[in-house]
Design a protein around this motif. Structure first.
Motif, PDB file in Angstrom:
ATOM      1  N   ALA A  26     -59.686  -5.061  -0.440  1.00  0.00           N
ATOM      2  CA  ALA A  26     -58.740  -5.283   0.662  1.00  0.00           C
ATOM      3  C   ALA A  26     -57.456  -5.937   0.163  1.00  0.00           C
ATOM      4  O   ALA A  26     -56.346  -5.578   0.606  1.00  0.00           O
ATOM      5  CB  ALA A  26     -59.396  -6.153   1.738  1.00  0.00           C
ATOM      6  N   SER A  27     -57.583  -6.873  -0.767  1.00  0.00           N
ATOM      7  CA  SER A  27     -56.400  -7.553  -1.310  1.00  0.00           C
ATOM      8  C   SER A  27     -55.484  -6.570  -2.025  1.00  0.00           C
ATOM      9  O   SER A  27     -54.255  -6.615  -1.867  1.00  0.00           O
ATOM     10  CB  SER A  27     -56.822  -8.659  -2.284  1.00  0.00           C
ATOM     11  N   GLU A  28     -56.074  -5.685  -2.809  1.00  0.00           N
ATOM     12  CA  GLU A  28     -55.261  -4.698  -3.531  1.00  0.00           C
ATOM     13  C   GLU A  28     -54.594  -3.712  -2.574  1.00  0.00           C
ATOM     14  O   GLU A  28     -53.448  -3.310  -2.779  1.00  0.00           O
ATOM     15  CB  GLU A  28     -56.135  -3.939  -4.540  1.00  0.00           C
ATOM     16  N   VAL A  29     -55.312  -3.330  -1.532  1.00  0.00           N
ATOM     17  CA  VAL A  29     -54.758  -2.391  -0.543  1.00  0.00           C
ATOM     18  C   VAL A  29     -53.541  -3.009   0.151  1.00  0.00           C
ATOM     19  O   VAL A  29     -52.537  -2.338   0.403  1.00  0.00           O
ATOM     20  CB  VAL A  29     -55.833  -1.992   0.495  1.00  0.00           C
ATOM     21  N   VAL A  30     -53.627  -4.299   0.453  1.00  0.00           N
ATOM     22  CA  VAL A  30     -52.507  -4.980   1.111  1.00  0.00           C
ATOM     23  C   VAL A  30     -51.339  -5.182   0.143  1.00  0.00           C
ATOM     24  O   VAL A  30     -50.176  -5.041   0.510  1.00  0.00           O
ATOM     25  CB  VAL A  30     -52.967  -6.348   1.675  1.00  0.00           C
ATOM     26  N   LEU A  31     -51.668  -5.487  -1.118  1.00  0.00           N
ATOM     27  CA  LEU A  31     -50.622  -5.762  -2.103  1.00  0.00           C
ATOM     28  C   LEU A  31     -49.826  -4.524  -2.499  1.00  0.00           C
ATOM     29  O   LEU A  31     -48.631  -4.612  -2.786  1.00  0.00           O
ATOM     30  CB  LEU A  31     -51.232  -6.385  -3.358  1.00  0.00           C
ATOM     31  N   LEU A  32     -50.485  -3.366  -2.526  1.00  0.00           N
ATOM     32  CA  LEU A  32     -49.822  -2.151  -3.002  1.00  0.00           C
ATOM     33  C   LEU A  32     -48.514  -1.845  -2.261  1.00  0.00           C
ATOM     34  O   LEU A  32     -47.469  -1.671  -2.898  1.00  0.00           O
ATOM     35  CB  LEU A  32     -50.781  -0.962  -2.927  1.00  0.00           C
ATOM     36  N   PRO A  33     -48.519  -1.755  -0.915  1.00  0.00           N
ATOM     37  CA  PRO A  33     -47.251  -1.470  -0.234  1.00  0.00           C
ATOM     38  C   PRO A  33     -46.205  -2.565  -0.443  1.00  0.00           C
ATOM     39  O   PRO A  33     -45.000  -2.273  -0.487  1.00  0.00           O
ATOM     40  CB  PRO A  33     -47.649  -1.363   1.247  1.00  0.00           C
ATOM     41  N   VAL A  36     -44.696  -1.846  -3.850  1.00  0.00           N
ATOM     42  CA  VAL A  36     -43.818  -0.674  -3.762  1.00  0.00           C
ATOM     43  C   VAL A  36     -42.494  -1.064  -3.110  1.00  0.00           C
ATOM     44  O   VAL A  36     -41.419  -0.637  -3.536  1.00  0.00           O
ATOM     45  CB  VAL A  36     -44.503   0.458  -2.968  1.00  0.00           C
ATOM     46  N   LEU A  37     -42.568  -1.909  -2.084  1.00  0.00           N
ATOM     47  CA  LEU A  37     -41.364  -2.375  -1.404  1.00  0.00           C
ATOM     48  C   LEU A  37     -40.446  -3.136  -2.357  1.00  0.00           C
ATOM     49  O   LEU A  37     -39.222  -2.989  -2.331  1.00  0.00           O
ATOM     50  CB  LEU A  37     -41.766  -3.270  -0.219  1.00  0.00           C
ATOM     51  N   LEU A  38     -41.055  -3.936  -3.233  1.00  0.00           N
ATOM     52  CA  LEU A  38     -40.277  -4.747  -4.175  1.00  0.00           C
ATOM     53  C   LEU A  38     -39.538  -3.894  -5.217  1.00  0.00           C
ATOM     54  O   LEU A  38     -38.465  -4.271  -5.678  1.00  0.00           O
ATOM     55  CB  LEU A  38     -41.182  -5.755  -4.882  1.00  0.00           C
ATOM     56  N   ILE A  39     -40.133  -2.752  -5.589  1.00  0.00           N
ATOM     57  CA  ILE A  39     -39.488  -1.923  -6.611  1.00  0.00           C
ATOM     58  C   ILE A  39     -38.905  -0.637  -6.018  1.00  0.00           C
ATOM     59  O   ILE A  39     -38.651   0.332  -6.737  1.00  0.00           O
ATOM     60  CB  ILE A  39     -40.481  -1.567  -7.736  1.00  0.00           C
ATOM     61  N   ARG A  40     -38.672  -0.636  -4.713  1.00  0.00           N
ATOM     62  CA  ARG A  40     -38.189   0.588  -4.060  1.00  0.00           C
ATOM     63  C   ARG A  40     -36.856   1.054  -4.638  1.00  0.00           C
ATOM     64  O   ARG A  40     -36.615   2.261  -4.770  1.00  0.00           O
ATOM     65  CB  ARG A  40     -38.067   0.376  -2.548  1.00  0.00           C
TER      66      ARG A  40
END
Length: 264
Positions: A26-33, A36-40
């Motif tokens: 669950a932690s990884e699922v939340v962190l992924l987006p 991605v937002l940080l390196i958009r």
């Protein structure tokens, strides 16, 4: 923080303790987006497709470095697994409590390592050995006195904490194990920030080989010392393995020095 949060959420549900492992997913699922937002900006700025030669180069490097990461994780579990073979569940639990606190001490140094790694890469890439020597000297001077205080605090707070919480009184027997592990980690504390120096210098296979040697050595020392000394033997075996591993990393890096730096 997300792992802790999800563990708390899952724990509140009756009978859900068997699903605690989902906290990691669950932690990884939340962190992924969020990542991605940080390196958009970088993602949107890509104008060309990755070149096949670079894909191969990254894959080659990653496959060699993979084993070192696996062995690092395995080495933190060897003592508990070996104790489970030779001793009772109670003694394993007592040891694991002290090992958990000692690992917290170690993880503080891992945070330092993760922040130094990018700087380490830049210095090695520049070929300036004097800069590297200055960085190592600076870290050694900062780490040893700082973590001497941290280690003393951990040991000083352990027994009063046990006495303050009667439910934990049985863990008083873990104090000797905690002392051995914290002292062992402190001995190498100045070098833990440079634990991945071979990876950073472009020698991932050497890092993996040392990881494998450490893993085998850890098993052998635990198998030798636990039958005679019990949990204390496991602590000595674990601390000793880490000291030897960092010695091997230092010797190996020194052997590669001439290929990396121009120095007198």
């Amino acid at each position: 923080l997300f792992i802790v949060l999800f563990i708390l959420v899952i724990s509140w549900a009756e009978g859900a303790s068997r699903y605690l492992y989902l906290a990691f997913l669950a932690s990884e699922v939340v962190l992924l987006p969020l990542q991605v937002l940080l390196i958009r900006t970088e993602l949107l700025g890509l104008q060309t497709r990755p070149e096949l030669q670079w894909v191969k180069r990254h894959a080659r490097f990653g496959s060699k470095a993979l084993l070192s990461g696996i062995f690092v994780e395995l080495n933190t579990k060897v003592d508990g697994l070996m104790l489970g073979i030779f001793l009772s569940d109670r003694e394993v639990g007592l040891y694991s409590f002290a090992a958990m606190l000692a690992e917290g001490f170690y993880q503080l140094l891992v945070v330092v390592r993760n922040n130094i790694n990018p700087l380490l890469v830049r210095i090695i890439a520049s070929g300036n050995y004097q800069k590297l020597a200055n960085l190592i000297l600076f870290v050694l001077k900062a780490i040893y006195p700082t973590f001497l205080v941290v280690g003393i605090f951990v040991l000083w707070a352990f027994l009063p904490l046990i006495e303050f919480m009667p439910a934990l009184s049985e863990f008083e027997a873990s104090f000797t194990v905690l002392v051995i592990l914290v002292c062992g980690y402190w001995i190498i504390s100045g070098f833990i920030p440079f634990e991945q120096i071979l990876n950073q210098a472009g020698f991932p296979w050497a890092q993996s080989v040392i990881g494998a040697i450490s893993f085998v050595l850890n098993i052998m020392l635990n198998a030798t010392l636990i039958p005679t000394f019990g949990a204390v033997g496991a602590a000595y075996a674990t601390a000793g393995t880490y000291v030897i591993a960092f010695f091997l990393i230092g010797v190996t890096f020194r052997s590669y020095r001439k290929t990396l730096f121009e120095y007198k």
